[in-house]
Design a protein around this motif. Structure first.
Motif, PDB file in Angstrom:
ATOM      1  N   ARG A 220       0.860  -1.173   0.000  1.00  0.00           N
ATOM      2  CA  ARG A 220       0.000   0.000   0.000  1.00  0.00           C
ATOM      3  C   ARG A 220       0.902   1.231   0.000  1.00  0.00           C
ATOM      4  O   ARG A 220       1.711   1.402   0.905  1.00  0.00           O
ATOM      5  CB  ARG A 220      -0.934   0.035   1.212  1.00  0.00           C
ATOM      6  CG  ARG A 220      -2.091   1.013   1.010  1.00  0.00           C
ATOM      7  CD  ARG A 220      -3.156   0.911   2.080  1.00  0.00           C
ATOM      8  NE  ARG A 220      -4.440   1.294   1.515  1.00  0.00           N
ATOM      9  CZ  ARG A 220      -5.545   1.487   2.228  1.00  0.00           C
ATOM     10  NH1 ARG A 220      -5.528   1.309   3.537  1.00  0.00           N
ATOM     11  NH2 ARG A 220      -6.668   1.837   1.636  1.00  0.00           N
ATOM     12  N   THR A 251      -4.936  -1.859  -1.586  1.00  0.00           N
ATOM     13  CA  THR A 251      -4.228  -2.515  -0.490  1.00  0.00           C
ATOM     14  C   THR A 251      -4.169  -4.006  -0.764  1.00  0.00           C
ATOM     15  O   THR A 251      -5.075  -4.577  -1.379  1.00  0.00           O
ATOM     16  CB  THR A 251      -4.916  -2.235   0.868  1.00  0.00           C
ATOM     17  OG1 THR A 251      -4.146  -2.828   1.920  1.00  0.00           O
ATOM     18  CG2 THR A 251      -6.320  -2.804   0.900  1.00  0.00           C
ATOM     19  N   GLN A 252      -3.091  -4.636  -0.328  1.00  0.00           N
ATOM     20  CA  GLN A 252      -2.927  -6.077  -0.541  1.00  0.00           C
ATOM     21  C   GLN A 252      -2.126  -6.669   0.610  1.00  0.00           C
ATOM     22  O   GLN A 252      -1.149  -6.078   1.080  1.00  0.00           O
ATOM     23  CB  GLN A 252      -2.197  -6.334  -1.869  1.00  0.00           C
ATOM     24  CG  GLN A 252      -2.169  -7.793  -2.286  1.00  0.00           C
ATOM     25  CD  GLN A 252      -1.556  -7.987  -3.671  1.00  0.00           C
ATOM     26  OE1 GLN A 252      -0.735  -7.189  -4.119  1.00  0.00           O
ATOM     27  NE2 GLN A 252      -1.959  -9.034  -4.351  1.00  0.00           N
ATOM     28  N   TYR A 280       4.281 -14.444  -4.821  1.00  0.00           N
ATOM     29  CA  TYR A 280       3.590 -13.159  -4.685  1.00  0.00           C
ATOM     30  C   TYR A 280       4.597 -12.051  -4.382  1.00  0.00           C
ATOM     31  O   TYR A 280       4.513 -10.951  -4.950  1.00  0.00           O
ATOM     32  CB  TYR A 280       2.544 -13.245  -3.573  1.00  0.00           C
ATOM     33  CG  TYR A 280       1.420 -14.207  -3.866  1.00  0.00           C
ATOM     34  CD1 TYR A 280       0.261 -13.788  -4.507  1.00  0.00           C
ATOM     35  CD2 TYR A 280       1.533 -15.548  -3.513  1.00  0.00           C
ATOM     36  CE1 TYR A 280      -0.766 -14.673  -4.780  1.00  0.00           C
ATOM     37  CE2 TYR A 280       0.509 -16.445  -3.784  1.00  0.00           C
ATOM     38  CZ  TYR A 280      -0.632 -16.000  -4.422  1.00  0.00           C
ATOM     39  OH  TYR A 280      -1.657 -16.878  -4.701  1.00  0.00           O
ATOM     40  N   LYS A 284       5.482  -8.809  -6.865  1.00  0.00           N
ATOM     41  CA  LYS A 284       5.378  -7.452  -6.339  1.00  0.00           C
ATOM     42  C   LYS A 284       6.730  -6.748  -6.360  1.00  0.00           C
ATOM     43  O   LYS A 284       6.849  -5.590  -6.770  1.00  0.00           O
ATOM     44  CB  LYS A 284       4.806  -7.499  -4.930  1.00  0.00           C
ATOM     45  CG  LYS A 284       4.545  -6.116  -4.338  1.00  0.00           C
ATOM     46  CD  LYS A 284       5.534  -5.780  -3.250  1.00  0.00           C
ATOM     47  CE  LYS A 284       5.241  -4.446  -2.594  1.00  0.00           C
ATOM     48  NZ  LYS A 284       6.151  -4.148  -1.490  1.00  0.00           N
ATOM     49  N   TYR A 344      -2.112  -6.933 -13.136  1.00  0.00           N
ATOM     50  CA  TYR A 344      -1.254  -6.356 -12.106  1.00  0.00           C
ATOM     51  C   TYR A 344      -0.460  -5.183 -12.663  1.00  0.00           C
ATOM     52  O   TYR A 344      -0.331  -4.137 -12.007  1.00  0.00           O
ATOM     53  CB  TYR A 344      -0.315  -7.426 -11.555  1.00  0.00           C
ATOM     54  CG  TYR A 344       0.438  -6.980 -10.326  1.00  0.00           C
ATOM     55  CD1 TYR A 344      -0.145  -7.033  -9.068  1.00  0.00           C
ATOM     56  CD2 TYR A 344       1.738  -6.491 -10.414  1.00  0.00           C
ATOM     57  CE1 TYR A 344       0.537  -6.613  -7.928  1.00  0.00           C
ATOM     58  CE2 TYR A 344       2.437  -6.069  -9.285  1.00  0.00           C
ATOM     59  CZ  TYR A 344       1.821  -6.136  -8.046  1.00  0.00           C
ATOM     60  OH  TYR A 344       2.502  -5.706  -6.929  1.00  0.00           O
TER      61      TYR A 344
END
Length: 508
Positions: A220, A251-252, A280, A284, A344
């Motif tokens: 975030r 948010t994740q 993940y 990111k 994404y």
């Protein structure tokens, strides 16, 4: 932060109950019924914008057994503010078109480690505490060599608590790192086990057998709060919050499903529990954090100072888009549940364009000697190993090398904020358009010097693209090219450059 304006009541339990403002959402649960179950170390803007929001949402659903005790590491100002506000604070989500605000009530107590160490130790020994979370930044994971100093660290406190719980025949708590490290779970486990092994091998075995250290991926964008932000919150939402948090709607939170003492039902409020968090984190770190690195250096040299300003520049925006889609995304696994790579990429680009989140490029440019080896250089190494296109990746590296000289393309000084700034600047100035002196620093650049195609792009970029603002814009329209051989192979391994210890935080 300055004092609230006199016509807006200062935020507290009392004013919260008396408030009639319909501009801000307030806790719909009885805060007095919250039971502490979590101790969080490192209460900054990111924690308040991220984990606290999830636990506040749990409380809104009626899960009152997951209250948070916040532990500040070193900032007495945060304690002063939260004490005065009964641990309430405002989270403002700024989208591209509008903003919303919510007063968060999930923090039941705030302690300052430097002043309340014994109280913190007592809370950790409380059997109601089932989870400890961390956002202590990368420096917090580096243990002092002196055993006594190590015992005073956060990990020393955790080991003390495990020892007390062991002797009291209590179950341990789970330790969940939420720091932006390549492997935060391993770093946390290593810190705890190192301190424990120095003290008592039987205690170390007890921890090894009983304590869980799950990994997580958090995301975030949360810029630092400014006095102007506070004033806008007062004006727009009629909340006298001395330290609100400004963040984005996105948010994740992805969490490894490995808990040793109960598990908060965070999946009920949008978190994702998975067996393996590594893919993940990889996606990111390579796409968001890697793009942040490239945008920071290229955007700064192009004359921009904020992310949204840089992304409003068509040449910079197109460079970042093609970097992500054409050079980074093809290196990543395409079968990760809930992580469509195309979507994404689009989401990251949309977030970077948000004009109401003024993330400073100077922040993105900090600590390049840590961030670049963790976030962008691994993609370049992977692309080299597979013979894939990497022109823009190499160009981003060249931008960093030019930035390290400490002077921009207009001759204005750059404040290079990096623990190794002096060493890197000397090598950058000595090399000029030749990157060899910098690439010889192998604990930063790894084997990049052996990638002749990328080195050729970097050298041409330094000699041609970064001579002036005009030549940079011309190069962004058509970056210098090498001649890498493009294959259709999928990556078989992740080329993470080995680190002696994790040194970078974040949250973005």
């Amino acid at each position: 932060m300055s004092e609230p304006l006199p016509d807006v009541p200062a935020l507290s339990n009392h004013t919260l109950r008396a408030s009639r403002s319909n501009r801000v959402a307030t806790p719909g649960y009885n805060r007095a019924r919250l039971e502490p179950a979590i101790v969080h170390f490192g209460v900054g803007g990111f924690h308040r914008a991220h984990q606290e929001v999830y636990f506040d949402q749990l409380a809104e659903l009626g899960f009152s057994q997951w209250g948070v005790i916040g532990v500040g590491i070193r900032r007495p100002q945060m304690r002063q503010v939260l004490d005065a506000q009964d641990n309430l604070f405002t989270v403002v989500e700024r989208g591209a078109d509008d903003s919303t605000a919510k007063i968060i009530g999930s923090m039941v107590e705030y302690l300052l480690l430097t002043e309340d160490r014994e109280t913190v130790a007592a809370r950790l020994a409380d059997p109601r505490i089932r989870l400890v979370t961390l956002t202590i930044t990368a420096d917090g994971y580096v243990l002092p060599g002196d055993p006594e100093q190590a015992r005073d660290s956060v990990f020393g406190l955790l080991v003390d608590a495990f020892d007390r719980r062991r002797h009291a025949r209590l179950a341990p708590f789970t330790v969940l790192s939420c720091d932006n490290l390549p492997d935060s779970a391993a770093a946390t486990r290593e810190g705890v086990m190192t301190v424990a092994a120095r003290r008592d091998r039987s205690l170390a075995r007890w921890i090894e057998e009983r304590v869980s250290f799950p990994g997580s991926m958090v995301d975030r964008i949360t810029p630092a709060t400014t006095p102007d932000d506070r004033d806008v919150v007062e004006e727009d939402f009629l909340v006298g919050d001395r330290w609100p948090v400004i963040t984005e709607p996105f948010t994740q939170w992805v969490i490894e499903d490995d808990f040793c003492n109960d598990r908060p039902p965070l999946d009920r409020v949008g978190a994702l529990f998975v067996d393996d968090v590594a893919p993940y984190k990889l996606i990111k770190s390579r796409l968001l954090n890697g793009a942040h690195c490239a945008l920071g250096y290229v955007g700064w040299l192009a004359g921009h100072r904020c992310t949204y300003q840089a992304m409003a520049d068509p040449l910079v925006a197109d460079f970042v888009r093609r970097l992500m889609r054409e050079e980074i995304a093809p290196l990543l696994p395409a079968d990760v549940p809930g992580m469509d790579l195309g979507t994404y990429c689009d989401t990251v680009l949309e977030r970077l364009r948000n004009p109401r989140i003024g993330d400073q490029l100077a922040r993105l440019c900090r600590r390049g000697s840590t961030k670049m080896p963790d976030y962008l250089l691994p993609s370049l190494h992977d692309a080299h190993a597979q013979g894939r296109s990497r022109t823009r990746l190499a160009f981003a590296v060249a931008a960093w090398l030019r930035y390290l000289r400490g002077v921009d393309l207009e001759g204005e000084p750059i404040d290079v904020q990096d623990a190794r700034a002096e060493e890197l600047r000397e090598a950058a100035l000595r090399g000029g358009c030749d990157p060899s002196p910098l690439l010889a620093i192998t604990d930063v650049f790894g084997g990049l010097a052996d990638d002749t195609e990328s080195v050729a792009v970097i050298r041409r970029s330094l000699s041609d693209a970064f001579r002036s603002g005009a030549t940079l814009r011309s190069a962004l329209a058509s970056p210098p090219r090498g001649a890498p051989r493009v294959t259709a192979s999928r990556p078989l391994e992740i080329h993470e450059h080995p680190r002696t210890h994790p040194r970078d935080h974040t949250a973005p």
